[in-house]
Write a protein that holds these residues in place. Structure first.
Motif, PDB file in Angstrom:
ATOM      1  N   VAL A 263       7.767  -1.807  11.059  1.00  0.00           N
ATOM      2  CA  VAL A 263       7.027  -0.997  12.028  1.00  0.00           C
ATOM      3  C   VAL A 263       5.878  -0.249  11.344  1.00  0.00           C
ATOM      4  O   VAL A 263       4.769  -0.162  11.868  1.00  0.00           O
ATOM      5  N   GLU A 264       6.142   0.258  10.152  1.00  0.00           N
ATOM      6  CA  GLU A 264       5.074   0.952   9.411  1.00  0.00           C
ATOM      7  C   GLU A 264       3.969  -0.017   9.004  1.00  0.00           C
ATOM      8  O   GLU A 264       2.788   0.320   9.057  1.00  0.00           O
TER       9      GLU A 264
ATOM     10  N   ASP B 204      -8.023  -2.406  13.925  1.00  0.00           N
ATOM     11  CA  ASP B 204      -8.221  -1.958  15.306  1.00  0.00           C
ATOM     12  C   ASP B 204      -7.790  -3.030  16.308  1.00  0.00           C
ATOM     13  O   ASP B 204      -8.549  -3.426  17.188  1.00  0.00           O
ATOM     14  N   VAL B 205      -6.574  -3.496  16.111  1.00  0.00           N
ATOM     15  CA  VAL B 205      -5.997  -4.463  17.046  1.00  0.00           C
ATOM     16  C   VAL B 205      -4.647  -3.910  17.500  1.00  0.00           C
ATOM     17  O   VAL B 205      -4.136  -2.952  16.934  1.00  0.00           O
TER      18      VAL B 205
ATOM     19  N   GLU C 246      -2.589  -2.444  12.422  1.00  0.00           N
ATOM     20  CA  GLU C 246      -3.307  -2.071  13.650  1.00  0.00           C
ATOM     21  C   GLU C 246      -4.421  -1.074  13.341  1.00  0.00           C
ATOM     22  O   GLU C 246      -5.527  -1.170  13.868  1.00  0.00           O
ATOM     23  N   GLU C 247      -4.126  -0.114  12.469  1.00  0.00           N
ATOM     24  CA  GLU C 247      -5.135   0.878  12.100  1.00  0.00           C
ATOM     25  C   GLU C 247      -6.298   0.214  11.361  1.00  0.00           C
ATOM     26  O   GLU C 247      -7.460   0.542  11.583  1.00  0.00           O
TER      27      GLU C 247
ATOM     28  N   ARG D 134       2.076  -2.919  -0.424  1.00  0.00           N
ATOM     29  CA  ARG D 134       2.284  -1.470  -0.517  1.00  0.00           C
ATOM     30  C   ARG D 134       3.610  -1.090   0.147  1.00  0.00           C
ATOM     31  O   ARG D 134       4.386  -0.310  -0.398  1.00  0.00           O
ATOM     32  N   GLN D 135       3.881  -1.655   1.301  1.00  0.00           N
ATOM     33  CA  GLN D 135       5.134  -1.348   2.002  1.00  0.00           C
ATOM     34  C   GLN D 135       6.348  -1.863   1.236  1.00  0.00           C
ATOM     35  O   GLN D 135       7.408  -1.247   1.250  1.00  0.00           O
ATOM     36  N   ALA D 136       6.178  -3.029   0.570  1.00  0.00           N
ATOM     37  CA  ALA D 136       7.309  -3.623  -0.159  1.00  0.00           C
ATOM     38  C   ALA D 136       7.415  -3.042  -1.572  1.00  0.00           C
ATOM     39  O   ALA D 136       8.340  -3.390  -2.306  1.00  0.00           O
ATOM     40  N   MET D 137       6.460  -2.191  -1.927  1.00  0.00           N
ATOM     41  CA  MET D 137       6.375  -1.622  -3.274  1.00  0.00           C
ATOM     42  C   MET D 137       6.326  -2.730  -4.340  1.00  0.00           C
ATOM     43  O   MET D 137       7.076  -2.743  -5.310  1.00  0.00           O
TER      44      MET D 137
ATOM     45  N   LEU E 258      12.211  -0.678   9.959  1.00  0.00           N
ATOM     46  CA  LEU E 258      11.294   0.457   9.946  1.00  0.00           C
ATOM     47  C   LEU E 258      10.093   0.211   9.050  1.00  0.00           C
ATOM     48  O   LEU E 258       8.980   0.624   9.351  1.00  0.00           O
TER      49      LEU E 258
ATOM     50  N   PHE F 159       1.865  -0.854  11.974  1.00  0.00           N
ATOM     51  CA  PHE F 159       0.987   0.286  12.275  1.00  0.00           C
ATOM     52  C   PHE F 159      -0.225   0.272  11.344  1.00  0.00           C
ATOM     53  O   PHE F 159      -1.361   0.450  11.780  1.00  0.00           O
TER      54      PHE F 159
END
Lengths: 402, 87
Positions: free
Chosen positions: B41-42, B52-53, B48-49, B15-18, B38, B45
């Motif tokens: 970093v997204e 939950d780590v 982690e969400e 998803r981040q790399a499209m 960036l 995140f």
């Protein structure tokens, strides 16, 4: 000193998704104030406002732009693109190096802060989105516009509460007039219609729970709005040389401080700013046909503003028109002067004076021609746009028809 | 055989790399996927969400951590270890 003109205008606000829609709504006297729709609104005592409904960021902005931007910056980007498209400018080479952006905002990315606080305090989460900081910074809107359109000149945010837009546009005017830059994008953006934003304002007890009625004796406070407007300020000879459409000339600007109370407005401070803008423009008070009032619909502002108009204009106060378009689009706080400049451009360019809607009962303390409830056709050559902020900061622009 | 954790991470990275998840291979580096700092970093995140780590990664010291981001497979192994350590 150079003459300064406006060659492009863009906006998204509660009255419309662009300038044409906004003008049509102002001309029709349409009020965009209604029930607020956001999380926890039932816990507020003020439940009305003027929201921008149906805004889908994906329709206007790239994925990266959306990822980095709070709603206020998104409104600013949409507005700036409209303004530049109308001006027909492409920022390349020396123009790109010199042209800049100055955007007023009071809350910046306040919705972003509100959501992040909710996550860590109310929901007990231990992390927030990694882009909270670039989203909430007050300069985010100016930076996003600079990045999107390639402007590399002086770019900054101005944060002077309800006068932010007028200060931003006044600075842009002074910079172009002085020759520091040939073109500036200037305006304001605000999006604080969220639980925390309104909850903070409730505390001041200056908000109305039932409507915005500037200058009306039964007024009982301000109603907030959201949105943005951005304008292209351009050096006159440059605009003429390239055959640009000129929407108005920015003729003068004055700013000052009451140095008095944080909240209570001063007649003298407001009068000094209006007289200062006229002096800066080398215009006589008698030349002014229309004033777009600050007109917040608080008891104190409207009384004080009308007294200041009497002080500056004397007998001419009874011959000019003064309206508060906040009655239709609400008080956009840091963006309000920018959206209200649209009413000034409509007055000068279209010969239509936007009304003060919601006007019901004459107030002897506001006995001026406030253009009650219905727009009016009138030719005006000179207009003023007033902004008087909490903190006692005043900023007034004078514009003329070209 | 890819684990459920691996599938989730590949979906986040895609998803981040499209990209389509099927285009993401375990041996790919984040550079190959077009990640800049960036996007990384997204993605961290989102991971982690999801799990939950807390991923030990500081953009100022990308090499001063045990968490290996040299490839998609390394990220998956790192997150699987974090998830296992939770229990």
């Amino acid at each position: 000193m150079a003459r300064v003109v406006i060659t492009g205008a863009g906006s998204i606000n509660p009255l419309g998704r662009n300038v044409a829609e906004t003008w049509a709504a102002m001309q029709a006297g349409r009020c965009a104030i209604g029930p607020l729709e956001f999380r926890d609104v039932e816990r507020l005592s003020v439940k009305i406002g003027a929201q921008v409904h149906g805004f889908v960021p994906e329709d206007h902005l790239s994925r990266a732009e959306i990822g980095f931007s709070d709603r206020f910056a998104q409104f600013a980007l949409v507005s700036a693109r409209q303004a530049v498209a109308q001006a027909g400018l492409v920022f390349e080479g020396e123009l790109a190096d010199r042209a800049g952006v100055v955007i007023g905002t009071a809350g910046g990315g306040l919705t972003t802060s509100d959501e992040a606080y909710r996550a860590v305090y109310a929901e007990g989460k231990n992390r927030v989105h990694p882009f909270v900081v670039p989203r909430l910074m007050h300069n985010a809107a100016a930076s996003q516009i600079s990045i999107a359109l390639g402007l590399r000149g002086p770019t900054l945010a101005v944060s002077t509460a309800c006068a932010g837009s007028n200060h931003a546009m006044g600075l842009a005017f002074q910079m172009v007039r002085s020759g520091a830059t040939p073109v500036m994008l200037a305006g304001g953006a605000e999006a604080m219609l969220c639980f925390g934003g309104i909850k903070a304002w409730e505390g001041l007890r200056v908000m109305s729970a039932d409507g915005c009625r500037p200058f009306s004796a039964d007024r009982n406070g301000l109603v907030q709005g959201e949105g943005a407007a951005v304008f292209v300020f351009e050096e006159y000879d440059r605009a003429r040389a390239r055959g640009a459409q000129i929407l108005a000339e920015v003729a003068g600007f004055a700013m000052g401080a009451d140095a008095g109370d944080m909240l209570t407005p001063s007649v003298a401070g407001a009068a000094r700013a209006m007289a200062g803008a006229l002096a800066d423009a080398r215009l006589a008070p008698e030349a002014v046909g229309y004033i777009n009032a600050h007109g917040t619909a608080t008891a104190a502002n409207d009384r004080s503003e009308c007294a200041a108009v009497r002080q500056v204009f004397g007998a001419h106060a009874d011959r000019l028109m003064i309206s508060s378009t906040k009655s239709m689009h609400g008080h956009l706080i840091g963006a309000t002067g920018a959206v209200e400049l649209l009413a000034c451009l409509m007055a000068l360019g279209e010969g239509v004076i936007a009304p003060t809607v919601g006007y019901r009962v004459p107030d002897p303390d506001c006995a001026l021609d406030v253009v009650p409830n219905e727009a009016r056709q009138a030719r005006v050559d000179v207009v003023l746009s007033n902004a008087f902020a909490f903190g006692g900061l005043n900023a007034v622009l004078a514009l003329t028809r070209v | 055989m890819a684990s459920a954790v691996a599938d989730e991470i590949i979906a986040i990275i895609a998803r981040q790399a499209m990209l389509d998840a099927r285009e993401v291979r375990l041996d790919m580096t984040l550079d190959e996927l077009g990640f800049d700092s960036l996007v990384l970093v997204e993605a961290l995140f989102a991971i982690e969400e999801k799990f939950d780590v807390t991923v030990p990664y500081n953009a100022n010291e990308p090499d001063e951590t045990d968490f290996d981001i040299s490839s998609v497979g390394a990220v998956i192994a790192g997150v699987e270890a974090l998830v296992a350590a939770k229990v």
